[in-house]
Write a protein that holds these residues in place. Structure first.
Motif, mmCIF file in Angstrom:
data_model
loop_
_atom_site.group_PDB
_atom_site.id
_atom_site.type_symbol
_atom_site.label_atom_id
_atom_site.label_comp_id
_atom_site.label_asym_id
_atom_site.label_seq_id
_atom_site.Cartn_x
_atom_site.Cartn_y
_atom_site.Cartn_z
ATOM 1 N N THR A 173 15.018 10.441 14.487
ATOM 2 C CA THR A 173 15.617 9.754 15.749
ATOM 3 C C THR A 173 16.130 10.950 16.516
ATOM 4 N N ALA A 174 16.339 12.080 16.026
ATOM 5 C CA ALA A 174 16.760 13.226 16.932
ATOM 6 C C ALA A 174 15.480 13.745 17.629
ATOM 7 N N SER A 175 14.335 13.613 17.296
ATOM 8 C CA SER A 175 13.068 14.236 17.723
ATOM 9 C C SER A 175 12.786 13.714 19.119
ATOM 10 N N ARG A 176 12.096 14.781 19.734
ATOM 11 C CA ARG A 176 11.586 14.513 21.058
ATOM 12 C C ARG A 176 10.823 13.308 21.187
ATOM 13 N N ALA A 177 9.898 13.166 20.232
ATOM 14 C CA ALA A 177 8.715 11.620 20.282
ATOM 15 C C ALA A 177 9.708 10.510 20.345
ATOM 16 N N HIS A 178 10.637 10.558 19.735
ATOM 17 C CA HIS A 178 11.919 9.439 19.413
ATOM 18 C C HIS A 178 12.256 9.171 20.829
ATOM 19 N N ARG A 179 12.942 10.142 21.323
ATOM 20 C CA ARG A 179 13.682 10.225 22.411
ATOM 21 C C ARG A 179 12.629 9.774 23.712
ATOM 22 N N GLU A 180 11.570 10.222 23.572
ATOM 23 C CA GLU A 180 10.393 9.723 24.656
ATOM 24 C C GLU A 180 9.891 8.316 24.459
ATOM 25 N N GLY A 181 10.327 7.734 23.134
ATOM 26 C CA GLY A 181 9.887 6.325 23.071
ATOM 27 C C GLY A 181 8.445 6.090 22.506
ATOM 28 N N THR A 182 7.777 7.203 21.972
ATOM 29 C CA THR A 182 6.558 7.236 21.398
ATOM 30 C C THR A 182 6.701 7.319 19.888
ATOM 31 N N LEU A 183 7.686 7.225 19.029
ATOM 32 C CA LEU A 183 7.979 7.219 17.783
ATOM 33 C C LEU A 183 9.065 6.138 17.393
ATOM 34 N N LEU A 184 8.728 5.181 16.560
ATOM 35 C CA LEU A 184 9.653 3.834 16.375
ATOM 36 C C LEU A 184 10.095 4.071 14.873
ATOM 37 N N VAL A 185 11.395 4.384 14.645
ATOM 38 C CA VAL A 185 11.679 4.876 13.055
ATOM 39 C C VAL A 185 12.412 3.614 12.535
ATOM 40 N N LEU A 186 12.028 2.851 11.555
ATOM 41 C CA LEU A 186 12.683 1.885 11.026
ATOM 42 C C LEU A 186 12.992 1.937 9.436
ATOM 43 N N PRO A 187 14.281 1.856 9.156
ATOM 44 C CA PRO A 187 14.543 1.820 7.572
ATOM 45 C C PRO A 187 14.256 0.316 6.860
ATOM 46 N N LEU A 188 13.864 0.650 5.543
ATOM 47 C CA LEU A 188 13.524 -0.471 4.843
ATOM 48 C C LEU A 188 14.431 -0.490 3.665
ATOM 49 N N HIS A 189 15.428 -1.262 3.467
ATOM 50 C CA HIS A 189 16.262 -1.287 2.209
ATOM 51 C C HIS A 189 16.696 -2.496 2.056
ATOM 52 N N SER A 190 17.077 -2.826 0.764
ATOM 53 C CA SER A 190 17.717 -3.958 0.350
ATOM 54 C C SER A 190 18.955 -4.207 1.095
ATOM 55 N N SER A 191 19.573 -3.125 1.433
ATOM 56 C CA SER A 191 21.135 -3.539 2.103
ATOM 57 C C SER A 191 21.157 -3.897 3.383
ATOM 58 N N PRO A 214 4.540 -1.269 20.174
ATOM 59 C CA PRO A 214 3.497 -1.565 21.444
ATOM 60 C C PRO A 214 2.790 -0.259 21.326
ATOM 61 N N ALA A 215 1.684 -0.687 22.293
ATOM 62 C CA ALA A 215 0.737 0.564 22.488
ATOM 63 C C ALA A 215 1.214 1.915 22.477
ATOM 64 N N HIS A 216 0.512 2.743 21.935
ATOM 65 C CA HIS A 216 0.965 4.255 21.848
ATOM 66 C C HIS A 216 2.333 4.684 21.490
ATOM 67 N N VAL A 217 2.688 3.688 20.628
ATOM 68 C CA VAL A 217 4.053 4.057 19.881
ATOM 69 C C VAL A 217 3.617 3.852 18.485
ATOM 70 N N ARG A 218 4.099 5.225 17.778
ATOM 71 C CA ARG A 218 3.983 5.187 16.218
ATOM 72 C C ARG A 218 5.103 4.803 15.323
ATOM 73 N N LYS A 219 4.774 3.651 14.443
ATOM 74 C CA LYS A 219 5.878 3.330 13.795
ATOM 75 C C LYS A 219 6.138 4.056 12.450
ATOM 76 N N VAL A 220 7.304 4.399 12.247
ATOM 77 C CA VAL A 220 7.722 5.287 10.971
ATOM 78 C C VAL A 220 8.400 4.337 10.120
ATOM 79 N N VAL A 221 8.107 3.883 8.805
ATOM 80 C CA VAL A 221 9.021 3.083 7.864
ATOM 81 C C VAL A 221 9.523 3.999 6.752
ATOM 82 N N LEU A 222 10.804 3.883 6.699
ATOM 83 C CA LEU A 222 11.562 4.928 5.640
ATOM 84 C C LEU A 222 11.932 3.787 4.606
ATOM 85 N N ALA A 223 11.262 3.905 3.398
ATOM 86 C CA ALA A 223 11.639 2.784 2.391
ATOM 87 C C ALA A 223 11.691 3.453 1.152
ATOM 88 N N THR A 224 12.472 2.458 0.027
ATOM 89 C CA THR A 224 12.395 2.801 -1.132
ATOM 90 C C THR A 224 11.323 2.283 -2.001
#
Length: 815
Positions: free
Chosen positions: A343-361, A375-385
């Motif tokens: 989320t500190a990356s340039r891609a995230h700041r520019e809105g082209t990278l969507l970072v989502l955590p996935l955890h039971s908590s 949305p179009a042209h946005v890369r989703k990254v899911v961080l999961a256990t």
């Protein structure tokens, strides 16, 4: 007839026909007729297959579950028996139960779970959505086990489906043993129960043999090819250099933060240095670049290289076509570490990278976001256990990054000690994770482990190797809660019953659990439930945590007991990066005045003070003020919100068993609405009663101006560095006694979350008390010596007997 007409109308609609067309593409459809025929002739069937075949929901690539529940419900409706059909489908995780129910209701054109007339529902801890019309209920395994306490033969249930049995959780193995007996009893009474076990791996025959060689149906997976890149391939693709990373053995400082070896400035001298990775074989990597060979030679394979992981995500985002990235990490801490980086990356700041955590908590609302397309042209990254390994499928995942690690709690019964271990996943899990990338189109999996580890070193279970399958949970966790359930259900001696499970746990683990429960007063010497034990068995928490809740309610300090119980069941609200541990300790010490923790030398009361402060800030200024309070004191707002939910849940459970009349009234802060030292002493007494025999005594040889060692009656132990008591010198301790929740072995044996207690608390609430008249002291369990004159010790013993009688009367009154 009404259900059949509704089903026909839905199937005749355009939307219903679209869903039906999707179902027909699933491999599991091929076994529909065979499944129904097998259940007509047998009471239990095992359905095995790869993820994506459609075992649990039936239709969707969104959720890794398929048609089996719907096959059964549809068949009953078509036979005119829909009204008599009641299907319970268990899931190992809350998020899976809720998500599957939502999806199945959508597929069937039903109202949302819980709505009027809805035939699909769910029931998980803290949340339920079902009605009298519900015919297909998705629930967690624990919910069905609780139901068995009041309905031992599941007389109102026609079918039970146990999903994800390959995960071998303690609850699913216990449920399978119970179902084995229930099947026989229901068959003998002419009212057979039909059971389907579903496994996402190829070990289905293990379950079939356990049930007398019952039928096994195999549904092939619907997956696309996945190109598997290993660690050496990732180095080649990214040009990343581990020499400048703290995750290499070399330990050289990073100069610019760049990942490329040339940018880091290391030349041939570093390349020629001897290999520090004991698993490195130069011949094996002769065809790779000098840079990659150098990285592998200096790599510490047992640590996650976050620099490489971050560079890899950037490489995928910049080099490959659209598609979500699923990153498997061992735990929440690692998820948040990667989340902060991405989320500190340039891609995230520019809105082209969507970072989502996935955890039971995280909350169900946040969990559902991972299933939505970006949305179009946005890369989703899911961080999961490993929650995303088999239970859930995210529809648009095309790329998987697998750290190859997981965290699991293991229990050493001989030492009464829990260890939270980060280890390599099994080969089966690695393959499951790889398969996540091939659900909707050809994909790529990037394993942060070498090909050699994957192909050769994962085959046995020693020396930090990958293993073919993980050990069953029943073989590596404390069994107290399970033993209580066995006795609540009237299943006889624990060792006798557990000898009949699929793979029995170690005998010493069973013996240790029984002994521990006898020590805390939950079982009699003849292994019968006491009134306390019967109440504890109805609370789905650790036995000591349950005792804390019951005693807190009995002695008028329920609110702090709820907070402490939530923290011990989940985690402390204090949260700080590793490099800020000194600041974190100062933040804890800042709570040392003006509240219930003042001068008490108690990690547990510190948690209460932190939670109460956050609640007061929230009441004063809302979420924003509460967030500012959490940041100032280095608290996790997310954890505090979870603790608030758990407190409500624990209070509701106490109300359900009749121990408190009104949960909301029990949630006010302090003892009976009062705070201060008086409340603190009561809470510490309750902690002593609940946590004993987890007690330690200061080593008498400790120097006055040194941090003391402690002894727990068996060996020397030490206070964990995260404890508020860790920095204290011997002369600073109020008393030479403390109680704790658990011992954890890392570099040394540490006591986590400890509280200094008075000798009077130990005398009143500790173990067996003996008065040594001639010596002028009392002895607790033959090892804790407390100075007391003979008349005083005798009076204490009488007072203790009276107090025990009062508490037992309170406990009995709620049965």
């Amino acid at each position: 007839r009404k259900m059949l007409d509704a089903q026909r109308r839905w199937r005749g609609s355009r939307e219903g026909q679209e869903w039906d067309a999707k179902r027909q593409q699933l491999p599991v459809v091929q076994i529909r007729a065979g499944l129904l025929a097998a259940l007509a002739d047998h009471d239990l069937v095992v359905v095995g297959g790869d993820t994506g075949c459609g075992k649990t929901t039936q239709a969707c690539p969104l959720i890794n579950c398929t048609a089996v529940p719907q096959f059964l419900l549809d068949a009953a409706i078509e036979a005119g028996q829909g009204g008599a059909c009641s299907i319970v489908c268990t899931q190992p995780r809350r998020i899976a139960a809720i998500s599957v129910a939502d999806r199945v209701a959508c597929e069937r054109g039903e109202p949302a779970p819980g709505a009027a007339g809805a035939r699909v529902g769910y029931h998980v801890r803290l949340d339920a959505a079902s009605t009298r019309d519900t015919r297909l209920l998705f629930c967690t395994t624990g919910i069905l086990l609780r139901r068995l306490a009041s309905e031992p033969q599941l007389a109102s249930v026609s079918h039970v489906i146990v999903d994800e049995v390959h995960e071998r959780t303690l609850q699913s193995d216990f449920l399978m043993a119970l179902l084995k007996d229930i099947l026989a009893k229901r068959r003998s009474r002419g009212h057979p129960l039909k059971v389907v076990l579903m496994s996402a791996t190829l070990d289905s025959n293990l379950f079939a043999r356990y049930y007398g060689d019952c039928p096994v149906l195999v549904a092939g997976g619907r997956t696309f090819p996945v190109e598997h890149h290993f660690l050496e391939d990732t180095y080649e693709l990214t040009g990343c250099c581990s020499l400048s990373s703290p995750w290499s053995f070399h330990g050289l400082p990073s100069s610019s933060g760049a990942c490329g070896c040339q940018a880091a400035g290391w030349g041939d001298d570093a390349a020629d240095a001897g290999a520090l990775n004991p698993h490195f074989d130069a011949e094996r990597y002769a065809n790779f670049s000098v840079s990659t060979r150098r990285n592998l030679a200096r790599l510490d394979e047992n640590r996650i290289d976050y620099d490489l992981l971050e560079e890899l995500v950037a490489h995928i985002d910049g080099s490959y076509e659209e598609g979500a990235i699923l990153v498997f990490l061992p735990g929440l801490g690692e998820i948040m570490a990667v989340y902060d980086r991405l989320t500190a990356s340039r891609a995230h700041r520019e809105g082209t990278l969507l970072v989502l955590p996935l955890h039971s908590s995280i909350s169900p609302g946040e969990q559902r976001r991972v299933f939505e397309r970006p949305p179009a042209h946005v890369r989703k990254v899911v961080l999961a256990t490993n929650i995303a390994e088999t239970s859930l499928t995210i529809e648009d995942v095309v790329y998987v990054v697998d750290s190859g690690k997981l965290k699991e709690r293991r229990y050493d019964a001989s030492r009464g000690m829990s260890l939270l271990v980060e280890d390599w996943v099994s080969r089966a899990s690695a393959l499951q994770r790889r398969g996540r990338a091939g659900r909707v189109r050809p994909g790529r999996c990037f394993g942060l482990y070498t090909r050699h580890r994957f192909e050769e070193r994962m085959r046995n279970n020693s020396g930090g190797l990958m293993v073919s399958v993980q050990a069953p949970e029943m073989a590596r966790v404390p069994l107290e809660e399970l033993v209580l359930q066995i006795h609540l259900l009237g299943l006889g001696p624990a060792a006798q019953f557990l000898s009949k499970v699929l793979e029995p746990p170690p005998p010493r683990s069973v013996t240790g659990a029984v002994t521990q429960l006898q020590t805390i007063g939950a079982l009699t010497p003849s292994e019968q439930l006491t009134p306390l034990g019967r109440n504890l068995a109805q609370l789905p928490v650790d036995a000591k945590v349950g005792k804390l809740l019951l005693l807190g309610a009995s002695l008028g300090c329920l609110s702090p007991a709820l907070t402490i119980a939530a923290c011990l069941s989940y985690k402390s609200p204090f949260s700080a990066p590793f490099e800020q541990q000194d600041a974190a300790m100062r933040a804890k010490q800042a709570f040392g005045s003006g509240n219930v923790a003042s001068g008490q030398q108690s990690d547990h009361l510190l948690m209460v003070a932190a939670f109460d402060g956050w609640m007061a800030a929230s009441a004063q200024g809302g979420r924003q003020t509460a967030g500012a309070f959490a940041r100032k004191h280095m608290l996790s707002a997310q954890t505090l919100e979870m603790l608030a939910d758990m407190r409500q849940q624990f209070a509701a459970m106490l109300a359900d068993i009749g121990f408190v009349a009104a949960p909301k009234g029990a949630l006010s802060r302090g003892r009976g609405g009062k705070g201060g030292a008086g409340a603190a002493h009561w809470v510490k007494a309750v902690l002593c009663a609940a946590l004993y025999p987890n007690a330690a005594v200061m080593d008498e040889a400790a120097g006055r101006s040194a941090r003391p060692a402690w002894n727990d009656g068996t060996a020397d132990v030490h206070i964990h560095p995260s404890s508020i008591n860790h920095p204290l010198e011997a002369h600073q301790f109020l008393r030479p006694y403390l109680v704790y929740l658990e011992k954890v072995r890392t570099s040394r044996t540490f006591l986590r979350d400890c509280t200094v207690v008075s000798p009077m608390a130990l005398l009143l609430f500790g173990g067996e008390l003996a008065v040594v008249h001639e010596g002028g002291y009392a002895l607790i369990d033959n090892w804790i010596r407390i100075r007391a004159s003979a008349p005083t010790a005798v009076l204490v013993k009488q007072l203790r007997a009276a107090l025990d009688a009062l508490l037992e009367k309170k406990v009995r009154s709620n049965l």
